[in-house]
Design an enzyme around this catalytic site. Sequence first.
Site, short mmCIF file in Angstrom:
data_model
loop_
_atom_site.label_atom_id
_atom_site.label_comp_id
_atom_site.label_asym_id
_atom_site.label_seq_id
_atom_site.Cartn_x
_atom_site.Cartn_y
_atom_site.Cartn_z
N SER A 138 118.23 7.91 33.07
CA SER A 138 117.78 6.97 33.60
C SER A 138 118.31 5.64 33.69
CB SER A 138 116.14 6.53 32.90
OG SER A 138 115.81 5.30 33.45
N TYR B 99 112.84 2.06 25.73
CA TYR B 99 112.85 3.23 26.22
C TYR B 99 113.83 3.54 27.03
CZ TYR B 99 112.20 5.62 30.99
OH TYR B 99 112.75 7.04 31.64
N LYS C 193 117.09 7.03 26.10
CA LYS C 193 117.59 7.64 26.68
C LYS C 193 118.69 7.02 26.39
CE LYS C 193 113.98 9.26 29.14
NZ LYS C 193 114.43 10.94 29.61
C1 WQD Z 1 110.54 -2.10 41.01
C2 WQD Z 1 110.34 -4.10 41.39
C3 WQD Z 1 109.15 -4.98 39.91
C4 WQD Z 1 105.26 -4.36 40.67
C5 WQD Z 1 110.93 0.78 35.67
C6 WQD Z 1 111.67 1.24 34.88
C7 WQD Z 1 112.85 1.43 34.80
C8 WQD Z 1 112.31 3.53 35.21
C9 WQD Z 1 111.56 3.00 36.69
C10 WQD Z 1 110.68 5.14 34.20
C11 WQD Z 1 110.69 -4.89 40.37
C12 WQD Z 1 108.73 -5.36 41.58
C13 WQD Z 1 106.29 -4.50 40.61
C14 WQD Z 1 104.83 -4.90 41.38
C15 WQD Z 1 106.49 -6.00 41.67
N1 WQD Z 1 111.86 3.80 34.94
N2 WQD Z 1 106.89 -5.41 41.16
N3 WQD Z 1 105.12 -5.92 42.62
O1 WQD Z 1 111.07 -2.29 36.78
O2 WQD Z 1 112.34 -1.07 38.33
O3 WQD Z 1 111.52 0.25 36.83
O4 WQD Z 1 110.85 1.96 36.39
O5 WQD Z 1 110.85 6.16 33.93
O6 WQD Z 1 113.09 1.83 33.13
O7 WQD Z 1 112.07 -0.16 34.14
O8 WQD Z 1 110.40 -0.46 38.57
O9 WQD Z 1 108.33 0.12 39.83
O10 WQD Z 1 108.04 -1.48 38.02
O11 WQD Z 1 109.70 -1.85 40.00
O12 WQD Z 1 106.81 -6.99 42.49
O13 WQD Z 1 103.34 -4.98 41.68
O14 WQD Z 1 108.64 -4.26 41.84
O15 WQD Z 1 109.29 -6.55 39.60
O16 WQD Z 1 111.71 -5.82 40.43
P1 WQD Z 1 111.29 -1.19 37.21
P2 WQD Z 1 109.01 -0.69 39.17
#
Ligand code: WQD
Length: 320
Positions: A117, A141, A145
Amino acid sequence: MTWLITGGAGYIGGHVLQQLVAADVPVVVLDDLSSGSPDRLPDGVPLVVGSTLDRALLDTVVRQHRVTGVVHIAAKKQVGESVAEPLRYYRENLTGLQTVLEAAVAGGARKVVFSSSAAVYGTPDADLVTEATPCAPINPYGETKLAGEWLVRSVGRAHGLSTASLRYFNVAGTSSPRLADDGVSNLVPMAFQRLTDGQAPLVFGDDYDTPDGTCVRDYIHVADIAAAHVAAVHRLDAAAEPLSLTLNIGRGEGVSVAEMLAVIARVTGNPTPPRVTPRRPGDPARVVAAADLIHRELDWKAQHDIESMVTSAWAAWQQR
Ligand code: WQD
């Protein structure tokens, strides 16, 4: 020549499985069905229901199906949960991997593709994150990985295995509603959920040092992720000498939360303006892959754009 696909009944695993079967790669699936569903399996694919922590079961599967390679996808993947339950995440993700590797080595399987990841990078200080960017995970997490990659590499070296650790960036979309992500823990489904409930989608902070102030990510269609696995399987199958690859899977293109929500508004036909809330702790401003190495090593390039990710996910969401 059979490949064991752990986690093959899950969202990403189901897509990998579909494309491996389409490429005529013989497969067997191990899944504990904790978050996966047998409905995601193509007809005729054998499913063994059980845990990656069950060494005796793994030995039996490897022997009975003459497994020569493993695509290890089964894992826990929720960052917040990993902070609250590190012991569980290390057991499931790292001891699970160790047990799979023990069975692979003991049973003579010689190839391993490991789901890693972008979380291994933590909060990278780089415009484009290459595989040489220092790894500094900021949650359990991501730690599991990164430690998993080390274990895969060391076991590969010691026992002459060919291995590929694939670092997924932000996975989205689906190839079909049957294979869709049924979790609501990432931006796209979280926005769908809010809109469906008649609420404004949330933007977690708009005061980041980015062009529009919202976080920038590298979103990648799950079908492209799956295609990269097929390419990795072919590459490892063809390798004359043991091989050790660590590769980003991304599009190499940054998309902000505001941009993503604009596409979501258009695709869903719901113009409710997003509401800005304070930053979510631990979110890096920008995480975008350099995707050159995987192009060179596997001749792989992403084929799907943001529109296709959101459109396919929305079609599946409406059929839930
Ligand atoms: C994306 C962006 C939020 C929801 C995570 C894990 C990573 C990987 C993938 C795997 C961020 C913003 C989100 C909302 C928002 N994990 N957001 N409003 O955090 O980049 O990655 O998932 O298996 O390890 O950390 O993904 O989809 O949560 O967020 O503004 O309602 O969207 O702050 O910038 P993230 P995400």
